[in-house]
Design an enzyme around this catalytic site. Structure first.
Site, PDB file in Angstrom:
ATOM      1  N   HIS A  36     -34.875 153.997  49.030  1.00 23.07           N
ATOM      2  CA  HIS A  36     -33.887 153.755  47.974  1.00 23.07           C
ATOM      3  C   HIS A  36     -33.599 152.258  47.842  1.00 23.07           C
ATOM      4  CE1 HIS A  36     -33.146 158.048  47.737  1.00 23.07           C
ATOM      5  NE2 HIS A  36     -32.343 157.818  46.705  1.00 23.07           N
ATOM      6  N   LYS A 101     -27.663 167.097  51.632  1.00 22.46           N
ATOM      7  CA  LYS A 101     -26.571 167.886  52.192  1.00 22.46           C
ATOM      8  C   LYS A 101     -25.329 167.014  52.253  1.00 22.46           C
ATOM      9  CE  LYS A 101     -27.576 167.002  57.061  1.00 22.46           C
ATOM     10  NZ  LYS A 101     -27.920 167.588  58.345  1.00 22.46           N
TER      11      LYS A 101
END
Length: 178
Positions: A36, A101
């Site tokens: 990222h 999550k």
């Protein structure tokens, strides 16, 4: 239970509501913190990304090595909040779905609404079971990052739950109210 093919269409996303169970099929990509960071650095330099993220889904996971005869090792989700500082810029660049999550920040939830995207949760602790839904795995970018590299996954009936939808609903917030 809804069956959806990836890449995601606007109609697919608009039809999803927080709490719904979905089976994803098609191509998704993996990326964690380091990948990222590199993608955002590329965008900030005006460079292209190593993958086309338009309509795409990024799965926050780092695959473990495959055992002989297997496509991939354990493939469980990692904590999504670690990607929150990067997510709004990737949504602005065309990303439409994320799998991980845990809760997302207020800024990410607002960006999900603004850019009409969706955040899915995959079952933590079920990486071995989830790996059975991955039919093919291929390294596509940032190989020097090892398990944090970007992988292209071909998935079939990959089970996820909608956590944040384009309408601002948050499954975790709703569950706390019950």
């Amino acid at each position: 239970m809804k069956n959806i093919n990836v890449p995601l269409s606007h109609a697919d996303i608009a039809d999803l509501k927080a709490g719904e169970q979905v089976l994803l099929s098609g191509i998704i990509y993996t990326a964690r913190d380091a990948a990222h960071r590199r993608m955002i650095e590329s965008l900030e330099k005006g460079e292209g990304l190593p993958i086309d993220i338009n309509g795409q889904v990024i799965y926050y996971m780092g695959p473990t090595p495959a055992k002989p005869g297997k496509v991939i090792g354990s493939a469980g989700p990692t904590t999504s909040s670690r990607m929150d500082i990067y997510t709004p810029k990737l949504l602005d660049a065309g990303l439409k779905g994320m799998i991980g999550k845990g809760k997302r920040s207020t800024e990410v939830i607002e960006s999900i609404k603004k850019y009409k995207a969706v955040y899915f949760a995959a079952a933590g602790g079920a990486g071995a079971l989830l790996s059975k839904r991955i039919k093919k795995a291929e390294l596509v970018a940032y190989g020097d990052l090892g398990p944090e590299a970007i992988y292209r996954l071909e998935v079939e009936d990959f089970p996820v739950i909608v956590v944040n939808d384009i309408y601002g609903k948050d499954l975790y917030e709703e569950a706390q109210r019950l």
